[in-house]
Design a protein around this motif. Structure first.
Motif, PDB file in Angstrom:
ATOM      1  N   THR A   1      45.736  26.150  26.330  1.00 44.48           N
ATOM      2  CA  THR A   1      46.446  26.602  27.530  1.00 44.48           C
ATOM      3  C   THR A   1      46.986  25.408  28.309  1.00 44.48           C
ATOM      4  O   THR A   1      48.137  25.417  28.779  1.00 44.48           O
TER       5      THR A   1
ATOM      6  N   ARG B   1      40.555  27.128  23.471  1.00 41.36           N
ATOM      7  CA  ARG B   1      41.548  27.975  24.142  1.00 41.36           C
ATOM      8  C   ARG B   1      41.988  27.384  25.476  1.00 41.36           C
ATOM      9  O   ARG B   1      43.152  27.483  25.847  1.00 41.36           O
TER      10      ARG B   1
ATOM     11  N   GLN C   1      46.971  31.530  37.584  1.00 46.63           N
ATOM     12  CA  GLN C   1      48.190  31.162  36.861  1.00 46.63           C
ATOM     13  C   GLN C   1      49.151  32.353  36.790  1.00 46.63           C
ATOM     14  O   GLN C   1      50.351  32.193  36.986  1.00 46.63           O
ATOM     15  N   ALA C   2      48.612  33.542  36.536  1.00 50.20           N
ATOM     16  CA  ALA C   2      49.455  34.744  36.426  1.00 50.20           C
ATOM     17  C   ALA C   2      50.146  35.076  37.741  1.00 50.20           C
ATOM     18  O   ALA C   2      51.266  35.583  37.745  1.00 50.20           O
TER      19      ALA C   2
ATOM     20  N   LEU D   1      41.308  25.135  35.201  1.00 49.34           N
ATOM     21  CA  LEU D   1      41.200  24.984  33.740  1.00 49.34           C
ATOM     22  C   LEU D   1      40.397  23.734  33.398  1.00 49.34           C
ATOM     23  O   LEU D   1      39.537  23.769  32.506  1.00 49.34           O
TER      24      LEU D   1
ATOM     25  N   SER E   1      43.150  31.830  34.872  1.00 47.32           N
ATOM     26  CA  SER E   1      44.144  32.730  34.276  1.00 47.32           C
ATOM     27  C   SER E   1      44.751  33.646  35.328  1.00 47.32           C
ATOM     28  O   SER E   1      45.968  33.865  35.352  1.00 47.32           O
TER      29      SER E   1
ATOM     30  N   PHE F   1      37.545  30.024  33.735  1.00 43.63           N
ATOM     31  CA  PHE F   1      38.724  30.272  32.900  1.00 43.63           C
ATOM     32  C   PHE F   1      39.413  31.552  33.347  1.00 43.63           C
ATOM     33  O   PHE F   1      40.648  31.604  33.460  1.00 43.63           O
ATOM     34  N   ALA F   2      38.634  32.576  33.652  1.00 39.47           N
ATOM     35  CA  ALA F   2      39.216  33.834  34.142  1.00 39.47           C
ATOM     36  C   ALA F   2      39.892  33.631  35.497  1.00 39.47           C
ATOM     37  O   ALA F   2      40.988  34.160  35.735  1.00 39.47           O
TER      38      ALA F   2
END
Length: 155
Positions: A98, A94, A45-46, A62, A42, A38-39
């Motif tokens: 997302t 979560r 994605q960022a 994800l 993220s 998940f990290a």
């Protein structure tokens, strides 16, 4: 804190001979592996911006993360440590939330799954700040879900 180092270690724990006999240990390892993925998703994605290939790679991560959490919630359930079960439920919620957001609220199944797992996590908590936070997150998904996925009245 070093995701690159954590992932192979967790996989080694999962693959260790005899690990199948310790569902509590496996649940903890799968929960942690889900957190790592998940990290990673993220972070990807960022940094993806408009790069569609990077966005797809983040979405795939994800999906991999949620699979780790679902292993805990669906395969180990009550045999897992209560903290791992709760952590996997709220984390699955979560991730699904997302995914729902990344599809511009078009993946109604992801939205419904997010809401369901938020409810399961919420039910595990007593009164307090954490329960209130999970409730707020669930309500946000429910509002978006009702807006995007409610059946349209016949004309």
């Amino acid at each position: 804190g070093d995701l690159a180092k954590a992932k192979p270690f967790l996989q080694q724990v999962i693959d260790a001979p005899g690990s199948e006999g310790d569902p509590g240990m496996l649940a903890g390892a799968y929960t942690a592996l889900g957190h790592v993925m998940f990290a990673e998703a993220s972070a990807k994605q960022a940094s993806a911006g408009a790069d569609q290939a990077a966005r797809k790679a983040a979405f795939d991560l994800l999906e991999s993360a949620v699979l780790q959490y679902l292993r805990v919630t669906e395969l180990y359930g009550e045999r897992a440590e209560r903290s791992d079960l709760y952590d996997s439920r709220v984390s699955a919620a979560r991730v699904f939330a997302t995914m729902f957001q990344l599809t511009s609220d078009a993946d109604c199944d992801a939205g419904r799954s997010a809401y369901r797992y938020y409810g399961a996590a919420y039910g595990m908590l007593g009164a307090g700040a954490e329960r209130n936070q999970v409730g707020r997150e669930a309500q946000e998904v429910k509002t978006r879900l009702d807006k995007a996925c409610a059946p349209k009245p016949p004309k």
